[in-house]
Design a protein around this motif. Structure first.
Motif, PDB file in Angstrom:
ATOM      1  N   ASP A 304       0.798  -1.229   0.000  1.00 34.12           N
ATOM      2  CA  ASP A 304       0.000   0.000   0.000  1.00 34.12           C
ATOM      3  C   ASP A 304       0.831   1.281   0.000  1.00 34.12           C
ATOM      4  O   ASP A 304       0.576   2.184  -0.797  1.00 34.12           O
ATOM      5  N   PHE A 307       2.354   2.576  -3.479  1.00 34.12           N
ATOM      6  CA  PHE A 307       1.572   3.272  -4.494  1.00 34.12           C
ATOM      7  C   PHE A 307       1.924   4.760  -4.472  1.00 34.12           C
ATOM      8  O   PHE A 307       2.115   5.379  -5.518  1.00 34.12           O
ATOM      9  N   ARG A 355       4.828  -7.765  -6.000  1.00 33.20           N
ATOM     10  CA  ARG A 355       4.156  -6.484  -5.796  1.00 33.20           C
ATOM     11  C   ARG A 355       5.009  -5.315  -6.260  1.00 33.20           C
ATOM     12  O   ARG A 355       4.529  -4.390  -6.912  1.00 33.20           O
ATOM     13  N   LEU A 359       4.093  -2.820  -9.468  1.00 32.80           N
ATOM     14  CA  LEU A 359       3.932  -1.379  -9.281  1.00 32.80           C
ATOM     15  C   LEU A 359       4.893  -0.606 -10.186  1.00 32.80           C
ATOM     16  O   LEU A 359       4.526   0.413 -10.782  1.00 32.80           O
ATOM     17  N   PHE A 507      -5.956  -5.248 -11.323  1.00 35.42           N
ATOM     18  CA  PHE A 507      -5.161  -4.078 -11.656  1.00 35.42           C
ATOM     19  C   PHE A 507      -5.997  -2.800 -11.711  1.00 35.42           C
ATOM     20  O   PHE A 507      -5.450  -1.702 -11.768  1.00 35.42           O
ATOM     21  N   GLU A 509      -7.953  -1.183  -9.545  1.00 39.17           N
ATOM     22  CA  GLU A 509      -7.750  -0.276  -8.423  1.00 39.17           C
ATOM     23  C   GLU A 509      -6.323   0.267  -8.406  1.00 39.17           C
ATOM     24  O   GLU A 509      -6.092   1.434  -8.084  1.00 39.17           O
ATOM     25  N   ALA A 510      -5.371  -0.600  -8.769  1.00 40.40           N
ATOM     26  CA  ALA A 510      -3.978  -0.151  -8.796  1.00 40.40           C
ATOM     27  C   ALA A 510      -3.790   0.978  -9.796  1.00 40.40           C
ATOM     28  O   ALA A 510      -3.117   1.977  -9.512  1.00 40.40           O
ATOM     29  N   ARG A 513      -5.243   4.201  -8.415  1.00 41.62           N
ATOM     30  CA  ARG A 513      -4.440   4.800  -7.341  1.00 41.62           C
ATOM     31  C   ARG A 513      -3.166   5.439  -7.867  1.00 41.62           C
ATOM     32  O   ARG A 513      -2.589   6.303  -7.229  1.00 41.62           O
TER      33      ARG A 513
END
Length: 521
Positions: A304, A307, A355, A359, A507, A509-510, A513
């Motif tokens: 989290d 991001f 992760r 990202l 993906f 929501e990623a 954000r």
């Protein structure tokens, strides 16, 4: 005959005296045990209760050599250690009859061989990769497999010498660890990654702050190729480095700038770095002062917060980005750490690496930021798995310790290492012969790289970094296997990659954000 009788009488007298002394010793122990108050077993069972402590101490030894199966021990089992030992000795690692590995354990990776792999003369060969393309002095890194940060002080002088010389022979880099640059790091003329820990050993002023003059001094050496800011490590995230006082001799104290007679405890984080903007500022400052690639090492507890990191990079522009990110898994090793941290804190590499890679790729920084993976990756299959997940490089620490002769005695924090690797006691260091061990270090590195290339060749690609998640399956809880790209879809650069990302709900929501003021990446 008289002479024989005299000898027998003398021996009988010695026996009586020894027996008498033995009885007195037992009586003394009985008296002491019944009157001490700290150990209930010895108080209730005087003399014989002392054997419990002895057997507890020896139990570790007996389990390792007599009772544990080849793939049962922790943190590294006998099969893993033996592979490294044989590779370091340039011996064949072929086996007969069948695998002893249980392929039904959830999480076990299984690589997918190609139906028509390239011919043997089309072998998958590692290509050099550029790190820090915007730097005044980019680093063209030749090897996918390198040596993790292990400080002089945590490791002995001959251990550092052997690692440096072996790294030079194998053409790989050596990370200094947070203890600063020792002259022994430079003996092998290998590429050096200078790690800047939270205490900034070797590059700090008298007040403990980062010194630009010392940074320039370090950067002036052409052997120092990159600088790594250590945020945290997998073995003890949230706590700084610990070097026990027993391991701080005069030279270690001088190199680190710490007093003798007390533990050297690093701060748990860089005091001047309170948020991601501060981190990016520090990266940019060191890069400007040194002209060389700068990145950071971290163990992540959750994806989290990262991001926000990649969002800030996108807002500020790609040139402000770190040149590399070293992702350390929670299973990483160390010379000394509190048990709750080493056991229970930090995301395992199998989760953390995926992760961080996703990202980075979602932020469109695949070619800008290199990912380095570390955390119990000592064998070719471990390294190949990390590359399939998206790592550009893999580093190992304990694997190279095994190549030096480490027997996993678990005495790293006590200055009593029986193989001379983590001790400063000269009588123990003499067992580590640098002129022999450096060859083992080089042989181990070359064996890992060769067998990773062999796996890449088997799955049908021309270079190890062309391996993808679709090339490996993983055993699930049901015992069946699934392709990794089905569980964790890969994200690549460009419109095609973004379209693929849009096709997977995880993906959505990623991507939202990571949007900047409503603008899609």
């Amino acid at each position: 005959m008289e002479f024989v009788m005299a000898v027998l009488q003398y021996l009988a007298l010695l026996f009586v005296l020894a027996s008498g002394l033995g009885v007195l010793a037992i009586a003394a122990m009985f008296w002491l045990d019944t009157r001490q108050t700290s150990d209930a077993i010895r108080r209730n069972y005087p003399v014989i209760g002392r054997f419990r402590g002895l057997f507890t101490e020896l139990g570790e030894f007996f389990r390792q050599y007599f009772f544990a199966m080849d793939r049962e021990e922790m943190p590294f089992n006998r099969a893993q250690r033996n592979w490294v030992y044989r590779a370091a000795e340039n011996k064949s690692n072929t086996v007969a009859f069948g695998s002893t590995r249980n392929l039904n354990i959830p999480g076990t990776p299984i690589f997918m061989n190609a139906v028509f792999p390239p011919l043997d003369d089309q072998f998958a060969t590692t290509e050099p990769m550029v790190i820090g393309p915007h730097c005044r002095e980019p680093y063209v890194a030749p090897s996918i497999f390198n040596i993790s940060g292990m400080s002089y002080g945590a490791l002995s002088k001959p251990a550092i010498q052997a690692l440096a010389r072996g790294a030079g022979k194998a053409g790989i880099w050596l990370n200094t660890g947070e203890g600063g640059l020792a002259p022994y790091h430079l003996e092998g003329n290998c590429d050096i990654v200078y790690q800047i820990g939270t205490a900034k050993f070797g590059v700090r002023d008298e007040a403990g702050n980062l010194s630009d003059d010392k940074l320039r001094q370090m950067a002036a050496d052409p052997r120092i190729r990159m600088f790594e800011i250590k945020l945290s490590q997998g073995a003890k995230p949230g706590k700084g480095g610990i070097l026990p006082a027993a391991k701080i001799d005069e030279e270690v104290a001088r190199i680190r700038g710490v007093p003798r007679g007390q533990d050297a405890i690093s701060p748990n984080r860089h005091r001047e770095v309170d948020d991601f903007d501060d981190l990016l500022d520090l990266i940019g400052h060191i890069r400007e002062v040194t002209g060389k690639p700068v990145g950071f090492k971290t163990c992540i507890g959750s994806a989290d917060p990262w991001f926000d990191f990649f969002k800030r990079v996108k807002e500020r522009g790609g040139e402000c980005a770190p040149d590399f990110i070293a992702v350390d898994g929670g299973e990483g090793g160390t010379g000394a750490a509190p048990m709750p941290l080493i056991d229970l804190v930090g995301m395992p590499l199998r989760d953390a690496l995926i992760r961080m890679v996703d990202l980075r790729d979602l932020a469109g920084l695949h070619d800008r930021i290199r990912i380095i993976a570390a955390g119990k990756l000592v064998a070719p299959a471990d390294v190949a798995w990390a590359i399939c997940m998206g790592a550009d490089f893999v580093c190992a620490g304990r694997g190279f310790m095994f190549s030096l002769g480490c027997i996993q005695a678990l005495k790293c924090n006590k200055n009593t290492c029986p193989t001379g690797i983590t001790t400063h006691i000269p009588s123990l260091q003499k067992g580590l012969v640098v002129e022999e061990k450096d060859k083992r270090v080089a042989a181990y590195a070359k064996a890992v790289i060769h067998e990773v290339e062999m796996i890449a060749h088997s799955v049908g690609v021309a270079e190890p970094r062309q391996m993808r998640r679709r090339h490996v399956r993983v055993v699930t809880d049901s015992g069946a296997t699934r392709q990794m790209n089905e569980i964790h879809p890969s994200v690549h650069l460009g419109l095609t990659g973004m379209a693929r990302a849009r096709g997977h709900k995880q993906f959505e929501e990623a991507l939202k954000r990571l949007q900047i003021e409503g603008e899609e990446l």
